[in-house]
Design a protein around this motif. Structure first.
Motif, PDB file in Angstrom:
ATOM      1  N   LEU A   1       1.005  -0.819  -0.003  1.00 41.45           N
ATOM      2  CA  LEU A   1       0.193   0.126  -0.054  1.00 41.45           C
ATOM      3  C   LEU A   1       0.454   1.331   0.234  1.00 41.45           C
ATOM      4  O   LEU A   1       0.344   2.059  -0.770  1.00 41.45           O
TER       5      LEU A   1
ATOM      6  N   HIS B   1      -8.647   6.033  -2.535  1.00 44.29           N
ATOM      7  CA  HIS B   1      -8.212   4.487  -2.780  1.00 44.29           C
ATOM      8  C   HIS B   1      -8.376   3.852  -1.253  1.00 44.29           C
ATOM      9  O   HIS B   1      -7.531   3.448  -0.776  1.00 44.29           O
TER      10      HIS B   1
ATOM     11  N   ALA C   1      -7.930   0.650   0.094  1.00 37.99           N
ATOM     12  CA  ALA C   1      -7.051  -1.057  -0.325  1.00 37.99           C
ATOM     13  C   ALA C   1      -6.860  -2.125   0.696  1.00 37.99           C
ATOM     14  O   ALA C   1      -7.049  -1.812   1.148  1.00 37.99           O
TER      15      ALA C   1
ATOM     16  N   CYS D   1      -5.067  -3.942  -5.735  1.00 34.73           N
ATOM     17  CA  CYS D   1      -5.333  -2.987  -5.818  1.00 34.73           C
ATOM     18  C   CYS D   1      -3.913  -2.294  -5.440  1.00 34.73           C
ATOM     19  O   CYS D   1      -3.527  -0.971  -5.521  1.00 34.73           O
ATOM     20  N   LYS D   2      -2.877  -2.992  -5.684  1.00 35.87           N
ATOM     21  CA  LYS D   2      -1.339  -2.242  -6.562  1.00 35.87           C
ATOM     22  C   LYS D   2      -2.004  -1.937  -7.397  1.00 35.87           C
ATOM     23  O   LYS D   2      -0.884  -0.861  -8.059  1.00 35.87           O
TER      24      LYS D   2
ATOM     25  N   GLY E   1      -3.261   1.323  -7.346  1.00 36.55           N
ATOM     26  CA  GLY E   1      -1.952   2.607  -6.122  1.00 36.55           C
ATOM     27  C   GLY E   1      -1.346   2.730  -7.799  1.00 36.55           C
ATOM     28  O   GLY E   1      -0.957   3.772  -7.608  1.00 36.55           O
TER      29      GLY E   1
ATOM     30  N   THR F   1      -4.666   7.135   0.061  1.00 34.04           N
ATOM     31  CA  THR F   1      -4.647   5.396   0.474  1.00 34.04           C
ATOM     32  C   THR F   1      -4.872   4.885   1.819  1.00 34.04           C
ATOM     33  O   THR F   1      -4.991   5.746   2.388  1.00 34.04           O
TER      34      THR F   1
ATOM     35  N   ASP G   1      -5.764   2.252   3.987  1.00 35.00           N
ATOM     36  CA  ASP G   1      -6.173   0.292   4.624  1.00 35.00           C
ATOM     37  C   ASP G   1      -7.306   0.177   5.311  1.00 35.00           C
ATOM     38  O   ASP G   1      -7.797  -0.054   6.349  1.00 35.00           O
TER      39      ASP G   1
ATOM     40  N   ALA H   1     -12.400  -3.997  -2.149  1.00 34.41           N
ATOM     41  CA  ALA H   1     -11.203  -4.138  -2.695  1.00 34.41           C
ATOM     42  C   ALA H   1     -10.737  -3.785  -4.463  1.00 34.41           C
ATOM     43  O   ALA H   1     -10.260  -5.138  -3.906  1.00 34.41           O
ATOM     44  N   PRO H   2     -10.561  -2.968  -5.056  1.00 31.20           N
ATOM     45  CA  PRO H   2     -10.382  -1.717  -4.608  1.00 31.20           C
ATOM     46  C   PRO H   2     -11.372  -0.583  -4.619  1.00 31.20           C
ATOM     47  O   PRO H   2     -12.423  -1.171  -5.442  1.00 31.20           O
TER      48      PRO H   2
ATOM     49  N   ALA I   1     -11.944  -2.532  -9.860  1.00 34.50           N
ATOM     50  CA  ALA I   1     -10.197  -2.244 -10.644  1.00 34.50           C
ATOM     51  C   ALA I   1     -10.301  -1.764 -11.848  1.00 34.50           C
ATOM     52  O   ALA I   1     -10.149  -2.757 -13.122  1.00 34.50           O
TER      53      ALA I   1
END
Length: 336
Positions: free
Chosen positions: A11, A39, A41, A48-49, A52, A71, A73, A89-90, A107
């Motif tokens: 994250l 975001h 995530a 999520c990555k 990001g 972002t 968590d 998530a996301p 996503a």
């Protein structure tokens, strides 16, 4: 969504701030005056990555310099996730002034970019409108203070274009009041803006020393009660005003209308001659100010318009200026 979390490295790998507690989240959201993109995530989710990385690139884009990207968590800050109904998530949440205006579940980089662009442009548009309104108000202030007595009407005193404007100009003429005018039919920004600026919905509108007296009915009542002349400023020395006008710049043209919209053939021809010579000049529309229109004839002993002045001295009207151009005198007289 899993109930356990791995490390937050996935994250926090981008430059967008990773919010780790409720207080920091509240501060970022409350301090932001523009768009906030959140975001939500999870460190275990490959999607999520990916999102990001997309958000990180958007944050670097100069077009979105005014946008706040953060972002959260989603699992560690469960109360925030619950508030924004995060179930997977996301998820991207868009806030403005602390209120949610849009969201994106899942996503989808293209849709994320489109939404950021859309809401960012909307903010820029609102800012532009606000700036335009401020600029218009400044212009209106200058207009209503451009003469001691200022009448906003339809048409001009010579050719009023509505019955109410005709009546008020007749009243002012009968009272011997010197005034300037602005034709609101030629500028819709002024026409609409002045209604809101002065909270007066109709025209004509009469102003004295920058203050609204009112429309036709109010002016009639003030004439009957004798209040109108009491409200008027002391008459200024016309000759002093004329001297100031003809010396406002090195070359001044008194004409009917403006260079972009001359209101007589002689004025149009004069503008063409001056444009050919290529010398900068300012103009005064004598149709907007009957005091100047009549007074300048006597002041300069020249009965017609247009009239051209250089360094405060009258050169002449159209015929004289044409002769000076043909002889080569005009350019040297204007460029000295």
């Amino acid at each position: 969504m899993p109930t356990t979390m791995t490390a937050n490295n996935a994250l926090s790998s981008c430059s967008v701030e990773l919010i780790k507690d409720q207080d920091r989240f509240d501060k970022v959201v409350s301090d932001a005056s523009n768009l906030v993109v959140i975001h939500f995530a999870a460190s275990w989710a490959e999607q999520c990555k990916h999102m990001g990385e997309v958000i990180n690139e958007l944050a670097k884009d100069p077009r979105f310099a005014h946008v706040v990207f953060i972002t959260v968590d989603a699992e560690s800050l469960a109360e925030i996730s619950f508030k924004y109904e995060i179930v997977a998530a996301p998820t991207i949440i868009f806030l403005k002034a602390g209120k949610q205006i849009d969201r994106l579940d899942g996503a989808n980089a293209a849709e994320l970019t489109a939404k950021v662009t859309k809401h960012s442009n909307k903010l820029i548009g609102e800012f532009t409108q606000s700036s335009a309104k401020q600029d218009l108000n400044e212009r209106l202030k200058k207009l209503i203070n451009s003469a001691p007595v200022m009448l906003f009407m339809k048409g001009n005193p010579e050719t009023p274009r509505c019955g109410f404007s005709r009546q008020i100009t007749q009243i002012l003429a009968d009272q011997g009041i010197k005034y300037s005018t602005f034709d609101i039919l030629e500028d819709d920004d002024v026409r609409q803006g002045l209604k809101a600026f002065s909270n007066w919905p109709t025209y004509p509108q009469l102003y004295v020393k920058g203050e609204l007296l009112g429309g036709l009915d109010i002016v009639k009542e003030m004439v009957e009660s004798g209040e109108l002349k009491e409200a008027l400023p002391t008459a200024e020395d016309l000759n002093t005003r004329l001297k100031s006008l003809i010396n406002q710049s090195p070359v001044v043209l008194f004409m009917k209308g403006s260079p972009s919209a001359p209101k007589c053939g002689f004025s149009r021809t004069m503008v063409g001659v001056l444009n050919d010579v290529g010398v900068p000049y300012t103009t005064f529309d004598i149709l907007t100010d009957d005091e100047v229109r009549q007074g300048l004839k006597e002041y300069s002993n020249w009965p017609t318009y247009p009239q051209l002045y250089a360094k405060g001295e009258l050169l002449g009207g159209l015929d004289v200026i044409k002769e000076m151009k043909e002889s080569g005198e005009l350019e040297s007289a204007l460029k000295e």
